[in-house]
Scaffold this motif. Structure first.
Motif, PDB file in Angstrom:
ATOM      1  N   HIS A 172      13.654 -19.933 -36.424  1.00 45.13           N
ATOM      2  CA  HIS A 172      14.717 -20.882 -36.729  1.00 45.13           C
ATOM      3  C   HIS A 172      16.032 -20.129 -36.907  1.00 45.13           C
ATOM      4  CE1 HIS A 172      12.317 -24.597 -37.639  1.00 45.13           C
ATOM      5  NE2 HIS A 172      11.342 -23.672 -37.754  1.00 45.13           N
ATOM      6  N   VAL A 173      17.068 -20.675 -36.325  1.00 44.28           N
ATOM      7  CA  VAL A 173      18.432 -20.165 -36.514  1.00 44.28           C
ATOM      8  C   VAL A 173      19.311 -21.353 -36.866  1.00 44.28           C
ATOM      9  CG1 VAL A 173      20.421 -19.036 -35.468  1.00 44.28           C
ATOM     10  CG2 VAL A 173      18.111 -18.213 -34.955  1.00 44.28           C
ATOM     11  N   GLY A 174      20.018 -21.253 -37.986  1.00 44.91           N
ATOM     12  CA  GLY A 174      20.889 -22.342 -38.423  1.00 44.91           C
ATOM     13  C   GLY A 174      22.353 -21.954 -38.369  1.00 44.91           C
ATOM     14  N   LEU A 175      23.166 -22.850 -37.805  1.00 44.84           N
ATOM     15  CA  LEU A 175      24.618 -22.663 -37.760  1.00 44.84           C
ATOM     16  C   LEU A 175      25.286 -23.780 -38.550  1.00 44.84           C
ATOM     17  CD1 LEU A 175      25.162 -21.793 -33.974  1.00 44.84           C
ATOM     18  CD2 LEU A 175      24.730 -20.234 -35.882  1.00 44.84           C
ATOM     19  N   PRO A 176      26.276 -23.458 -39.377  1.00 42.25           N
ATOM     20  CA  PRO A 176      26.985 -24.524 -40.108  1.00 42.25           C
ATOM     21  C   PRO A 176      27.580 -25.534 -39.131  1.00 42.25           C
ATOM     22  CG  PRO A 176      27.585 -22.368 -40.958  1.00 42.25           C
ATOM     23  CD  PRO A 176      26.801 -22.125 -39.703  1.00 42.25           C
ATOM     24  N   ALA A 177      27.306 -26.799 -39.396  1.00 44.56           N
ATOM     25  CA  ALA A 177      27.815 -27.853 -38.513  1.00 44.56           C
ATOM     26  C   ALA A 177      29.305 -28.033 -38.753  1.00 44.56           C
ATOM     27  CB  ALA A 177      27.068 -29.168 -38.766  1.00 44.56           C
ATOM     28  N   LEU A 178      30.079 -27.985 -37.691  1.00 47.24           N
ATOM     29  CA  LEU A 178      31.520 -28.177 -37.767  1.00 47.24           C
ATOM     30  C   LEU A 178      31.820 -29.633 -37.494  1.00 47.24           C
ATOM     31  CD1 LEU A 178      34.212 -26.739 -38.185  1.00 47.24           C
ATOM     32  CD2 LEU A 178      34.337 -26.393 -35.724  1.00 47.24           C
ATOM     33  N   GLU A 179      32.178 -30.382 -38.542  1.00 49.11           N
ATOM     34  CA  GLU A 179      32.476 -31.798 -38.389  1.00 49.11           C
ATOM     35  C   GLU A 179      33.778 -31.980 -37.621  1.00 49.11           C
ATOM     36  OE1 GLU A 179      30.429 -34.058 -39.227  1.00 49.11           O
ATOM     37  OE2 GLU A 179      29.029 -32.857 -40.410  1.00 49.11           O
ATOM     38  N   SER A 180      33.909 -33.160 -36.997  1.00 47.99           N
ATOM     39  CA  SER A 180      35.113 -33.434 -36.203  1.00 47.99           C
ATOM     40  C   SER A 180      36.360 -33.409 -37.072  1.00 47.99           C
ATOM     41  CB  SER A 180      34.992 -34.797 -35.516  1.00 47.99           C
ATOM     42  OG  SER A 180      34.809 -35.836 -36.470  1.00 47.99           O
ATOM     43  N   GLY A 181      36.234 -33.875 -38.319  1.00 48.33           N
ATOM     44  CA  GLY A 181      37.395 -33.850 -39.205  1.00 48.33           C
ATOM     45  C   GLY A 181      37.814 -32.429 -39.551  1.00 48.33           C
ATOM     46  N   GLN A 182      36.802 -31.566 -39.788  1.00 50.84           N
ATOM     47  CA  GLN A 182      37.108 -30.179 -40.082  1.00 50.84           C
ATOM     48  C   GLN A 182      37.712 -29.475 -38.875  1.00 50.84           C
ATOM     49  OE1 GLN A 182      33.344 -28.632 -41.350  1.00 50.84           O
ATOM     50  NE2 GLN A 182      33.474 -29.537 -43.397  1.00 50.84           N
TER      51      GLN A 182
ATOM     52  N   VAL B 152      23.735 -28.485 -41.375  1.00 54.12           N
ATOM     53  CA  VAL B 152      23.417 -27.298 -40.580  1.00 54.12           C
ATOM     54  C   VAL B 152      22.751 -27.755 -39.299  1.00 54.12           C
ATOM     55  CG1 VAL B 152      22.106 -25.145 -40.490  1.00 54.12           C
ATOM     56  CG2 VAL B 152      23.149 -25.872 -42.635  1.00 54.12           C
ATOM     57  N   ASP B 153      23.150 -27.159 -38.182  1.00 49.53           N
ATOM     58  CA  ASP B 153      22.484 -27.370 -36.892  1.00 49.53           C
ATOM     59  C   ASP B 153      21.363 -26.341 -36.776  1.00 49.53           C
ATOM     60  OD1 ASP B 153      24.103 -29.495 -36.060  1.00 49.53           O
ATOM     61  OD2 ASP B 153      25.623 -28.162 -35.256  1.00 49.53           O
ATOM     62  N   ASP B 154      20.132 -26.832 -36.920  1.00 54.88           N
ATOM     63  CA  ASP B 154      18.969 -25.939 -36.908  1.00 54.88           C
ATOM     64  C   ASP B 154      18.381 -25.917 -35.508  1.00 54.88           C
ATOM     65  OD1 ASP B 154      16.769 -24.541 -38.738  1.00 54.88           O
ATOM     66  OD2 ASP B 154      15.741 -25.771 -37.236  1.00 54.88           O
ATOM     67  N   ARG B 155      18.238 -24.699 -34.962  1.00 49.34           N
ATOM     68  CA  ARG B 155      17.623 -24.497 -33.650  1.00 49.34           C
ATOM     69  C   ARG B 155      16.279 -23.819 -33.848  1.00 49.34           C
ATOM     70  NH1 ARG B 155      18.057 -26.124 -28.404  1.00 49.34           N
ATOM     71  NH2 ARG B 155      20.330 -26.124 -28.716  1.00 49.34           N
ATOM     72  N   VAL B 156      15.209 -24.465 -33.346  1.00 50.04           N
ATOM     73  CA  VAL B 156      13.868 -23.919 -33.461  1.00 50.04           C
ATOM     74  C   VAL B 156      13.372 -23.566 -32.069  1.00 50.04           C
ATOM     75  CG1 VAL B 156      12.837 -26.240 -33.388  1.00 50.04           C
ATOM     76  CG2 VAL B 156      11.514 -24.307 -34.310  1.00 50.04           C
ATOM     77  N   LEU B 157      12.667 -22.442 -31.979  1.00 54.18           N
ATOM     78  CA  LEU B 157      12.164 -21.956 -30.698  1.00 54.18           C
ATOM     79  C   LEU B 157      10.754 -21.419 -30.916  1.00 54.18           C
ATOM     80  CD1 LEU B 157      13.072 -21.473 -27.700  1.00 54.18           C
ATOM     81  CD2 LEU B 157      13.633 -19.141 -28.406  1.00 54.18           C
ATOM     82  N   ALA B 158       9.818 -21.878 -30.081  1.00 46.49           N
ATOM     83  CA  ALA B 158       8.432 -21.432 -30.219  1.00 46.49           C
ATOM     84  C   ALA B 158       8.282 -20.009 -29.706  1.00 46.49           C
ATOM     85  CB  ALA B 158       7.496 -22.366 -29.452  1.00 46.49           C
TER      86      ALA B 158
END
Length: 351
Positions: free
Chosen positions: A252-262, A237-243
């Motif tokens: 925190h907002v998490g987006l599923p990481a899209l791998e290059s193979g996928q 997961v690509d987690d983005r944190v913002l104060a």
């Protein structure tokens, strides 16, 4: 042995047994051309019986009656050299059909173009996808921060949960969470639990949102935002944190990481690639059919007709069909057939 004069095509039947030595010479009665006869080495001197003919002997040679078993001997000279060259060319084989190299060129071109596409895709597209994902996660984090900032100041945690849940249910979002200044999860929601392993899903059901996972992307002192790829329940997961602007926590907002193979597999099975590939294959098939119709079939017809003419069917007309070039070739062969037929008729009529 049948000997043909290479100048006037007059035929002589020679008794090999009367040739003294390996070769003999005599003059053609019709044109005076000097004919050189070489004695076949495979025949003994008395192999062929002598016989009389209406032709007078020339030198030490007698002519024999015409027989179906006579050997035709082409005398040395320009025609013999042409016959030898034709035999050498025929001995090299018929070669490959035209469709084979064309098909090979198309396959190689398709592989090269496909390889170039994959190389450029793997070199540029994954980075573009990662950048787009980071920008989207930042936009979602900013939107969540603006939505929960005021309710947190008023300690309206019900509204904070509602805004966080609304953000988590957006398409493509894995989770959304709000952490206060003490490091406690004020609100945390997953979109769906598909993709996470069973142990992690059971832990979320029992203990709620896992704050220890969010700690992998904690903000450093003075930092306003950050992005880290973390592993949450077996799912990258690509987690983005913002104060928060008031310094009373972070979102925190998490987006599923899209791998290059996928991403590559998605592109390979997408209409974006399948439609152009199908059109390219269709175009290649139409090109092969067109070449077969305009070139290969007329060439095969001309070859069969030429073979029949070479076997004596001089009255067989050559049809000019196909493309312009094949029609020109057919007309040229037809003119040659007329010339050969006229030459043969003159030879037959000549006394």
């Amino acid at each position: 042995m049948l000997v043909i004069c290479e100048d006037c095509a007059k035929k002589y039947h020679i008794d090999e047994s009367r040739i003294k030595g390996q070769r003999a010479k005599f003059a053609c009665k019709a044109c005076g051309h000097i004919i050189v006869v070489e004695k076949p080495e495979s025949l003994p001197d008395s192999a062929v019986p002598t016989a009389s003919s209406d032709l007078a002997p020339v030198g030490s040679l007698n002519t024999l009656p015409e027989s179906d078993t006579d050997k035709v001997v082409i005398q040395p000279g320009r025609k013999a050299a042409e016959a030898a060259a034709f035999s050498a060319t025929t001995a090299r084989g018929r070669g490959n059909p035209l469709l084979l190299p064309l098909l090979g060129i198309m396959v190689v071109g398709f592989l090269l173009s496909g390889g170039a596409f994959l190389f450029l895709y793997l070199r540029h597209v994954p980075a573009m996808i990662r950048q787009e994902s980071e920008l989207r996660s930042l936009a979602l984090a900013v939107s969540l921060e603006q939505a929960v900032k005021t309710p947190l100041l008023r300690k309206d945690y019900l509204l904070v949960n509602q805004e966080t849940q609304r953000m988590a249910k957006l398409p493509g979002v894995a989770y959304a969470a709000v952490v206060n200044e003490k490091g406690l999860v004020v609100a945390g929601f997953f979109n769906i639990m598909t993709g996470f392993d069973d142990r992690f899903s059971q832990k979320v059901k029992e203990k709620g949102f896992p704050v220890d996972v969010l700690a992998q992307n904690g903000l450093k002192t003075g930092a306003k935002e950050g992005s880290v790829r973390i592993n949450m329940g077996g799912l990258p997961v690509d987690d983005r944190v913002l104060a928060l602007t008031e310094g009373n926590g972070e979102v925190h907002v998490g987006l599923p990481a899209l791998e290059s193979g996928q991403s590559l597999s998605q592109v390979l099975v997408s209409p974006l690639l399948l439609i152009p590939a199908g059109l390219a294959l269709l175009f290649a098939g139409l090109l092969l059919v067109t070449i077969d119709w305009l070139v290969i079939r007329p060439a095969r017809t001309l070859t069969n007709t030429a073979n029949r003419i070479s076997l004596g069917e001089l009255d067989l007309a050559i049809a000019a069909v196909g493309s312009r070039e094949m029609r020109d070739l057919g007309l040229a062969l037809e003119r040659m057939r007329h010339s050969v037929r006229i030459a043969v008729e003159r030879m037959i009529a000549k006394p």
